[in-house]
Design an enzyme around this catalytic site. Structure first.
Site, PDB file in Angstrom:
ATOM      1  N   GLY A 189       6.502   4.603   8.544  1.00 30.34           N
ATOM      2  CA  GLY A 189       5.689   5.816   8.537  1.00 30.34           C
ATOM      3  C   GLY A 189       5.742   6.466   9.897  1.00 30.34           C
ATOM      4  N   SER A 190       4.708   7.230  10.203  1.00 26.64           N
ATOM      5  CA  SER A 190       4.735   8.005  11.444  1.00 26.64           C
ATOM      6  C   SER A 190       4.446   7.118  12.662  1.00 26.64           C
ATOM      7  CB  SER A 190       3.688   9.116  11.358  1.00 26.64           C
ATOM      8  OG  SER A 190       2.399   8.543  11.288  1.00 26.64           O
TER       9      SER A 190
ATOM     10  N   GLU B 177       8.460  15.624  15.955  1.00 27.39           N
ATOM     11  CA  GLU B 177       9.101  15.475  14.646  1.00 27.39           C
ATOM     12  C   GLU B 177       8.469  16.524  13.723  1.00 27.39           C
ATOM     13  OE1 GLU B 177       8.092  11.968  12.277  1.00 27.39           O
ATOM     14  OE2 GLU B 177      10.226  11.760  11.823  1.00 27.39           O
TER      15      GLU B 177
ATOM     16  N   GLY C 214       1.770   4.040  13.197  1.00 25.59           N
ATOM     17  CA  GLY C 214       2.329   2.768  13.679  1.00 25.59           C
ATOM     18  C   GLY C 214       1.550   2.236  14.865  1.00 25.59           C
TER      19      GLY C 214
ATOM     20  N   CYS D 132      13.257  10.517   8.096  1.00 27.35           N
ATOM     21  CA  CYS D 132      13.018  10.054   9.463  1.00 27.35           C
ATOM     22  C   CYS D 132      14.223  10.267  10.367  1.00 27.35           C
ATOM     23  CB  CYS D 132      12.663   8.569   9.450  1.00 27.35           C
ATOM     24  SG  CYS D 132      13.868   7.552   8.579  1.00 27.35           S
TER      25      CYS D 132
ATOM     26  N   LYS E 158       0.880  -1.188   0.000  1.00 23.98           N
ATOM     27  CA  LYS E 158       0.000   0.000   0.000  1.00 23.98           C
ATOM     28  C   LYS E 158       0.905   1.222   0.000  1.00 23.98           C
ATOM     29  CE  LYS E 158      -2.144   2.844   2.288  1.00 23.98           C
ATOM     30  NZ  LYS E 158      -1.900   4.267   1.912  1.00 23.98           N
TER      31      LYS E 158
ATOM     32  N   GLU F 200       8.848   0.776  11.482  1.00 25.98           N
ATOM     33  CA  GLU F 200       9.944   1.747  11.325  1.00 25.98           C
ATOM     34  C   GLU F 200       9.303   3.124  11.368  1.00 25.98           C
ATOM     35  OE1 GLU F 200      13.088   1.247  11.165  1.00 25.98           O
ATOM     36  OE2 GLU F 200      13.261  -0.881  10.703  1.00 25.98           O
TER      37      GLU F 200
HETATM   38  P1  NAD Z   1       2.056   8.216   7.727  1.00 27.45           P
HETATM   39  O1  NAD Z   1       2.072   7.430   8.972  1.00 27.45           O
HETATM   40  O2  NAD Z   1       1.161   9.368   7.626  1.00 27.45           O
HETATM   41  O3  NAD Z   1       1.701   7.282   6.483  1.00 27.45           O
HETATM   42  C1  NAD Z   1       2.458   6.137   6.177  1.00 27.45           C
HETATM   43  C2  NAD Z   1       1.581   5.145   5.440  1.00 27.45           C
HETATM   44  O4  NAD Z   1       0.567   4.694   6.327  1.00 27.45           O
HETATM   45  C3  NAD Z   1       0.867   5.718   4.231  1.00 27.45           C
HETATM   46  O5  NAD Z   1       0.853   4.745   3.216  1.00 27.45           O
HETATM   47  C4  NAD Z   1      -0.522   5.983   4.768  1.00 27.45           C
HETATM   48  O6  NAD Z   1      -1.523   5.990   3.777  1.00 27.45           O
HETATM   49  C5  NAD Z   1      -0.691   4.809   5.689  1.00 27.45           C
HETATM   50  N1  NAD Z   1      -1.716   5.002   6.723  1.00 27.45           N
HETATM   51  C6  NAD Z   1      -2.224   6.158   7.221  1.00 27.45           C
HETATM   52  N2  NAD Z   1      -3.168   5.897   8.147  1.00 27.45           N
HETATM   53  C7  NAD Z   1      -3.254   4.552   8.255  1.00 27.45           C
HETATM   54  C8  NAD Z   1      -4.042   3.674   9.052  1.00 27.45           C
HETATM   55  N3  NAD Z   1      -4.917   4.135   9.935  1.00 27.45           N
HETATM   56  N4  NAD Z   1      -3.862   2.350   8.907  1.00 27.45           N
HETATM   57  C9  NAD Z   1      -2.941   1.861   8.026  1.00 27.45           C
HETATM   58  N5  NAD Z   1      -2.197   2.645   7.237  1.00 27.45           N
HETATM   59  C10 NAD Z   1      -2.337   3.982   7.350  1.00 27.45           C
HETATM   60  O7  NAD Z   1       3.559   8.618   7.481  1.00 27.45           O
HETATM   61  P2  NAD Z   1       4.101   9.500   6.292  1.00 27.45           P
HETATM   62  O8  NAD Z   1       3.710  10.914   6.574  1.00 27.45           O
HETATM   63  O9  NAD Z   1       3.772   8.883   4.998  1.00 27.45           O
HETATM   64  O10 NAD Z   1       5.673   9.339   6.450  1.00 27.45           O
HETATM   65  C11 NAD Z   1       6.423  10.152   7.250  1.00 27.45           C
HETATM   66  C12 NAD Z   1       6.726   9.443   8.546  1.00 27.45           C
HETATM   67  O11 NAD Z   1       7.423   8.245   8.274  1.00 27.45           O
HETATM   68  C13 NAD Z   1       7.627  10.243   9.441  1.00 27.45           C
HETATM   69  O12 NAD Z   1       7.192  10.123  10.767  1.00 27.45           O
HETATM   70  C14 NAD Z   1       8.968   9.577   9.257  1.00 27.45           C
HETATM   71  O13 NAD Z   1       9.862   9.765  10.319  1.00 27.45           O
HETATM   72  C15 NAD Z   1       8.577   8.161   9.094  1.00 27.45           C
HETATM   73  N6  NAD Z   1       9.629   7.388   8.423  1.00 27.45           N
HETATM   74  C16 NAD Z   1      10.320   6.452   9.144  1.00 27.45           C
HETATM   75  C17 NAD Z   1      11.353   5.754   8.553  1.00 27.45           C
HETATM   76  C18 NAD Z   1      12.140   4.700   9.300  1.00 27.45           C
HETATM   77  O14 NAD Z   1      12.802   3.889   8.672  1.00 27.45           O
HETATM   78  N7  NAD Z   1      12.081   4.673  10.625  1.00 27.45           N
HETATM   79  C19 NAD Z   1      11.681   6.003   7.227  1.00 27.45           C
HETATM   80  C20 NAD Z   1      10.953   6.960   6.516  1.00 27.45           C
HETATM   81  C21 NAD Z   1       9.919   7.637   7.137  1.00 27.45           C
END
Ligand code: NAD
Length: 487
Positions: A229-230, A387, A234, A286, A176, A252
């Site tokens: 993601g965030s 963040e 998570g 991140c 996704k 992550e």
């Molecule tokens: P996000 O959490 O908003 O979205 C990430 C993904 O999750 C997207 O595909 C989104 O559509 C999906 N999503 C959103 N709500 C959901 C739900 N309720 N259930 C399941 N999936 C859902 O994050 P973002 O804004 O896309 O990315 C930025 C974040 O990712 C930052 O916090 C960054 O630090 C983190 N990040 C971490 C790493 C790592 O390796 N630790 C790497 C890159 C980014």
């Protein structure tokens, strides 16, 4: 090559490139110009269930396929991604604003696919004769259907670094993508059809967190889910997994990475590298070092060197090769980053503004934020705790090693920390003391060792990824005990 806009990507379900079943799309805008880049299919609940069903149906044959044959599909896809690197760069540029000059992800994704294509001999259990009268062994076997939910800041990289180990170990996959940057991976989904994956083995959905991401988190037929993601999302995924089938979850998440600079360090190098860290992808990384702690006596020199470099970024159209500083990914990100900056400026809540401090939407027409430096930010300021995910750094001071470590560790995040010093014992003492999944000594993020594990302490995640680690995330361990007659 140029890309014709608006792009009309498709979902990949059961080997077919399709629209959403209810024909729903959402618009995606170029964050540098706010022009329409694409009409993207919004995967519905039905589409998500169909992708999982296709993956489930494909699993028995794929997991029984000679792993070298599975690897051949990965290798073919690697070659196709390499050949389309510049097209993928342009698709990222018009979706989330990453300058094409900074796009190296096609090659890094291909390298991951190539590595895993040949890594199958490492899928190994163990055997022992430590139980008298018995031989024991472990088998490493795929989970079945694996969901991979990826963010927008480096989609091509996350696609490959998750899908390749999941597929080579015999799992079938539903990816996704993020609603902010679905285009490059949707193009890879088209290439995957040429790479020879049997229908259903690799499915790619675009859409928002709800419904597609949420349905995957809850789905009883998804046995493992790897998420980047965030931290907020998570936690939601973890809750859904716990509430339903207790699928294995790898997380992550976000960061608020500190860099500690002692006065005996090479200050020029420290300034150059910490500045590059927070500039990369306009601070939307991140592990970006968004907090820098400098030993008091060196602070003035460091701040001067840092701000001089940060002021010299070349902001502009991400499609222009000379641009090295793009816009924030979309309006939501832009408003959020500008909000943090305005909060920081108001009444000095974020300390003293030493550079930047403005969003330039009104003058540029795009979601650009000036490189921004605050000094002496109070440790409890929102700017220093959250963040921000923008080109915004706080440079604070310390007087003792213990104070520096305490401040660096005073965060719910723990993804990447850096320490700059000429004193090797101090460097290693501090590295040991930092609560962080990664530590750079005299270097900082985004530098990583290619074969090291990557992942967070504390709220930055659970589990580790990496060339030598990610296959384990997608393999169950079965213990087998065999009684021997005649012993
Ligand atoms: P996000 O959490 O908003 O979205 C990430 C993904 O999750 C997207 O595909 C989104 O559509 C999906 N999503 C959103 N709500 C959901 C739900 N309720 N259930 C399941 N999936 C859902 O994050 P973002 O804004 O896309 O990315 C930025 C974040 O990712 C930052 O916090 C960054 O630090 C983190 N990040 C971490 C790493 C790592 O390796 N630790 C790497 C890159 C980014």
């Amino acid at each position: 090559m140029s890309v014709a806009v608006p792009v009309a990507p498709r979902l990949l379900i059961n080997g077919e490139l399709v629209e959403a079943s209810d024909k729903k799309t959402f618009p995606l805008y170029n964050p540098a110009t706010r022009e329409l880049s694409a009409n993207v299919p919004e995967a519905s609940e039905d589409d998500t269930n169909a992708a999982v069903a296709a993956a489930k149906a494909a699993f028995p044959a794929w997991s029984a396929t000679d792993p070298a044959k599975r690897g051949a599909c990965l290798k073919k896809l690697a070659g196709l991604i390499r050949a389309h690197n510049s097209e993928l760069a342009r698709l990222e540029a018009i979706s989330m604003g990453l300058p094409v000059s900074r796009f190296h992800y096609g090659h890094s994704a291909a390298a991951h696919l190539d590595f895993y294509a040949e890594a199958w001999p490492l899928i190994q259990g163990q055997a022992s004769v430590n139980t008298p009268g018995h031989v024991t062994m472990t088998l490493r076997q795929p989970y079945g259907v694996v969901a991979l939910i990826i963010p927008w800041n480096a989609p091509v990289h996350f696609f490959a670094s998750k899908a390749a180990p999941a597929l080579i170990t015999g799992n079938t996959v539903v990816v996704k993508t993020s609603e902010k940057a679905p285009l490059a991976v949707a193009r890879i989904a088209e290439l995957a059809r040429e790479a020879g994956f049997p229908p259903g083995v690799l499915n790619v959905l675009s859409g928002h967190g709800t419904p597609a991401g949420q349905v995957l988190s809850r789905h009883g037929d998804v046995r493992a889910l790897s998420f980047t993601g965030s931290s907020r999302t998570g936690k939601l995924i973890q809750q859904e997994a716990a509430r339903t089938n207790l699928k294995k979850v790898i997380l992550e998440l976000g960061g608020k990475s500190p860099a500690i600079v002692f006065a005996d360090a090479d200050l020029e190098r420290a300034a150059q590298q910490t500045q590059a860290s927070i500039q990369a992808n306009s601070g939307q990384v991140c592990m970006a070092n968004s907090r820098v702690y400098v030993e008091k006596g060196a602070a003035a020199r460091f701040v001067a060197a840092f701000t001089k470099r940060f002021a010299a970024v070349r902001a502009g159209d991400p499609l222009e090769p000379g641009t090295n500083h793009g816009p924030q990914a979309d309006e939501v990100q832009y408003r959020s980053v500008v909000g943090y900056i305005e909060d920081g400026i108001a009444g000095g809540a974020g300390g003293t503004l030493a550079l930047g401090g403005r969003g330039t939407l009104d003058s540029t027409g795009g979601y650009f934020v000036e490189p921004t430096v605050f000094v002496d930010t109070p440790e409890d300021a929102r700017l220093l705790r959250d963040e921000v995910f923008g080109p915004v750094v706080s440079i604070n001071t310390f007087e003792t090693e213990a104070e520096a470590v305490a401040k660096a560790n005073d965060s719910e995040f723990g993804l990447y920390a850096a320490v700059y010093t000429a004193n090797i014992s101090r460097a290693l003492r501090v590295a040991k003391a930092l609560e962080s999944g990664y530590v750079g000594i005299n270097c900082t993020s985004p530098l990583t060792g290619r074969d090291l594990p990557f992942g967070g302490y504390k709220g930055s995640g659970q589990g580790r990824e990496g060339l030598l680690y990610s296959m384990s995330n997608f393999l169950e361990t079965k213990s087998v005990i065999i009684q021997l007659d005649g012993e």
